[in-house]
Structures are given as structure tokens and as C-alpha cells.
Scaffold this motif. Structure first.
Motif, short mmCIF file in Angstrom:
data_model
loop_
_atom_site.label_atom_id
_atom_site.label_comp_id
_atom_site.label_asym_id
_atom_site.label_seq_id
_atom_site.Cartn_x
_atom_site.Cartn_y
_atom_site.Cartn_z
N LEU A 58 0.73 -1.28 0.06
CA LEU A 58 -0.01 0.15 0.00
C LEU A 58 0.79 1.22 -0.09
O LEU A 58 0.56 2.43 -0.70
CB LEU A 58 -1.07 -0.11 1.16
CG LEU A 58 -2.11 -0.99 1.12
CD1 LEU A 58 -2.94 -1.13 2.42
CD2 LEU A 58 -3.08 -0.91 -0.17
N GLY A 59 1.84 1.26 0.79
CA GLY A 59 2.93 2.23 0.83
C GLY A 59 3.41 2.68 -0.81
O GLY A 59 3.62 3.78 -1.14
N GLU A 60 3.82 1.58 -1.22
CA GLU A 60 4.36 1.40 -2.67
C GLU A 60 3.42 2.15 -3.69
O GLU A 60 3.73 3.11 -4.61
CB GLU A 60 4.98 0.26 -3.21
CG GLU A 60 6.03 -0.38 -2.41
CD GLU A 60 6.58 -1.64 -2.68
OE1 GLU A 60 5.80 -2.06 -3.76
OE2 GLU A 60 7.32 -2.13 -2.16
N LEU A 61 2.18 1.57 -3.51
CA LEU A 61 0.95 2.44 -4.23
C LEU A 61 0.96 3.80 -3.98
O LEU A 61 0.55 4.49 -5.09
CB LEU A 61 -0.16 1.24 -4.14
CG LEU A 61 -0.30 0.06 -4.85
CD1 LEU A 61 -1.51 -0.93 -4.44
CD2 LEU A 61 -0.10 0.06 -6.49
N GLN A 62 0.80 4.09 -2.84
CA GLN A 62 0.65 5.40 -2.55
C GLN A 62 1.72 6.21 -2.95
O GLN A 62 1.56 7.52 -3.68
CB GLN A 62 0.44 5.74 -0.97
CG GLN A 62 0.30 7.09 -0.65
CD GLN A 62 0.12 7.11 0.99
OE1 GLN A 62 0.53 6.65 1.63
NE2 GLN A 62 -0.40 8.09 1.35
#
Length: 85
Positions: free
Chosen positions: A68-72
């Protein structure tokens, strides 16, 4: 650098979590049996499986948070979104 696009990695992680949770659900159901009366060997096996499942859950949550951090980080910033509207 990713070898697999982040969206594909995210889908793979979700599929892996789904497979593991289904497997543990079936195995725990088989170990516990219909009455839930556990003899000592089955109690030990059940406790081990619960411990493994919790470790898998914690690892999956860590991987999910990372994904999720990478997508954000890849999401466009507010300036880009304002210009698109």
C-alpha cells in the motif's frame, strides 16, 4: 526496482493470503472435528497451526502495508489531480 509491476505484486499477495487462510481454515476444521473435543495430540497440532497462522497473518499484514505504501508513493500528487479536473 520491481521485477513485477506493483499492481501485479499486490494481486499476487492477495491471492497468497487467500490461499493460506483457506488452507488453515480447512486444516483447523479437520483437526478440531465436529464436536470440538480435542485429545492431547490434536490440541498440540491445533496450537501449532494457530501459531503458524498468526505468524502468517503478521507477515501478510507487513507485506500488505508495504504494498500500500508503494502504491501510495506512485499515486499522483494533489497538483496533478487538480490539473486533471
Amino acid at each position: 526496482m520491481f521485477l513485477i509491476p506493483p499492481s501485479d505484486r499486490f494481486e499476487q499477495e492477495l491471492a497468497l493470503v487467500e490461499r493460506f487462510t483457506g488452507m488453515y481454515r480447512r486444516q483447523l476444521s479437520e483437526v478440531m472435528g465436529p464436536g470440538g473435543n480435542l485429545d492431547t495430540p490434536r490440541r498440540v497440532r491445533c496450537a501449532r497451526m494457530c501459531s503458524e497462522a498468526m505468524q502468517m497473518l503478521h507477515a501478510s499484514e507487513t507485506q500488505l502495508a508495504s504494498a500500500l505504501g508503494e502504491l501510495q508513493a506512485m499515486a499522483p500528487g494533489p497538483d496533478v489531480l487538480r490539473r486533471a479536473v
